[in-house]
Write an enzyme that holds these catalytic residues in place. Structure first.
Site, PDB file in Angstrom:
ATOM      1  N   ASP A  46     -24.026   6.900   3.280  1.00  0.00           N
ATOM      2  CA  ASP A  46     -25.137   6.697   2.713  1.00  0.00           C
ATOM      3  C   ASP A  46     -25.221   5.021   3.935  1.00  0.00           C
ATOM      4  OD1 ASP A  46     -27.337   7.761   2.568  1.00  0.00           O
ATOM      5  OD2 ASP A  46     -28.428   6.022   0.701  1.00  0.00           O
ATOM      6  N   GLU A  86     -32.343  -2.480   1.651  1.00  0.00           N
ATOM      7  CA  GLU A  86     -31.652  -1.309   1.962  1.00  0.00           C
ATOM      8  C   GLU A  86     -30.298  -1.792   1.998  1.00  0.00           C
ATOM      9  OE1 GLU A  86     -33.678   2.326   1.197  1.00  0.00           O
ATOM     10  OE2 GLU A  86     -31.958   3.530   1.868  1.00  0.00           O
ATOM     11  N   GLU A 138     -37.931   9.935   1.577  1.00  0.00           N
ATOM     12  CA  GLU A 138     -37.554   9.179   0.434  1.00  0.00           C
ATOM     13  C   GLU A 138     -38.134   9.595  -0.658  1.00  0.00           C
ATOM     14  OE1 GLU A 138     -36.570   6.588   1.849  1.00  0.00           O
ATOM     15  OE2 GLU A 138     -37.901   4.971   2.896  1.00  0.00           O
ATOM     16  N   GLU A 208     -29.961  16.948   2.602  1.00  0.00           N
ATOM     17  CA  GLU A 208     -30.052  16.040   1.453  1.00  0.00           C
ATOM     18  C   GLU A 208     -29.044  16.954   0.292  1.00  0.00           C
ATOM     19  OE1 GLU A 208     -30.634  13.406   0.322  1.00  0.00           O
ATOM     20  OE2 GLU A 208     -32.446  12.909   2.075  1.00  0.00           O
TER      21      GLU A 208
END
Ligand SMILES: Cc1ncc(CN)c(N)n1
Length: 217
Positions: A46, A86, A138, A208
């Site tokens: 990620d 992040e 998101e 995803e």
């Protein structure tokens, strides 16, 4: 207020949405049974994804027409700023978990997803399509990680911070702002552009799912 286009998509593609937001990876965090090796794999992959996502988000900002409302620009800019935090978070987690980002190799699902982001960044892609894509990316993380914060969740304490990062109320409000922005510009777009945006939404949901699958292997 009339329902926006994105709400209609969420209703029309419930199964795929469920697969993306209630994947076994997320459910295993929620019930405390997660294999920490999977979590570490997800963490490293990620980080690589988010680096590509920053470029995508910057491109969304560049695509916005000069005459859009300043508040529209602020929403996207706020998202880019949040990505800086992040990335710092990923770096601090890297030492906590002993995952070395500098030697990581992107796995196929990650490469495929990042390639799709690059395709969306082509100059031929309409800004309403990338706004919808930005929201969808998101929204999946918000919806998924928020379930791990519910009162009956048995999320391990060392993973709570990760779940809080995307599952918190502030991130939800940001996702809602992105959704309203996407809806506003989709409404002003042609049917063809609206169709392209829905296809991008579907591709993001399936990407995803593949990303979670990759983390569990
Ligand atoms: C794969 C993925 N999708 C979404 C997010 C949320 N920025 C993320 N960090 N990684």
């Amino acid at each position: 207020m009339e329902d926006g286009m994105t709400k209609r998509w969420l209703g029309a593609h419930k199964e795929l949405l469920h697969a993306a937001t209630r994947h076994s990876f997320i459910l295993s965090i929620r019930d405390g049974s997660i294999d920490l090796g999977c979590f570490k794999r997800w963490l490293g992959q990620d980080y690589l994804f988010v680096r590509a996502f920053v470029r995508f988000a910057a491109n969304v900002l560049v695509k916005l027409p000069k005459d859009v409302a300043e508040t529209d620009i602020d929403v996207v800019l706020g998202g880019i700023c949040a990505l800086e935090k992040e990335i710092s978070w990923f770096r601090s987690e890297s030492s906590k978990w002993g995952v070395h980002f500098d030697t990581l190799i992107p796995q196929k699902a990650n490469e495929d997803y990042c390639r799709f982001l690059e395709e969306l960044s082509a100059s031929s892609t309409h800004y309403a399509v990338v706004l919808a894509a930005f929201w969808a990316i998101e929204m999946v993380y918000n919806d998924a990680f928020a379930t791990c914060l519910e009162t009956d969740a048995k999320t391990p304490s060392e993973l709570y911070d990760a779940c809080e990062r995307w599952g918190n109320a502030g991130f939800k409000a940001y996702c809602t702002a992105l959704q309203q922005l996407a809806d506003k510009h989709l409404q002003m777009s042609s049917i063809d552009i609206q169709g392209q945006a829905e296809q991008a939404f579907l591709k993001i949901l399936s990407s995803e799912v593949e990303f979670w699958n990759m983390s569990c292997q």
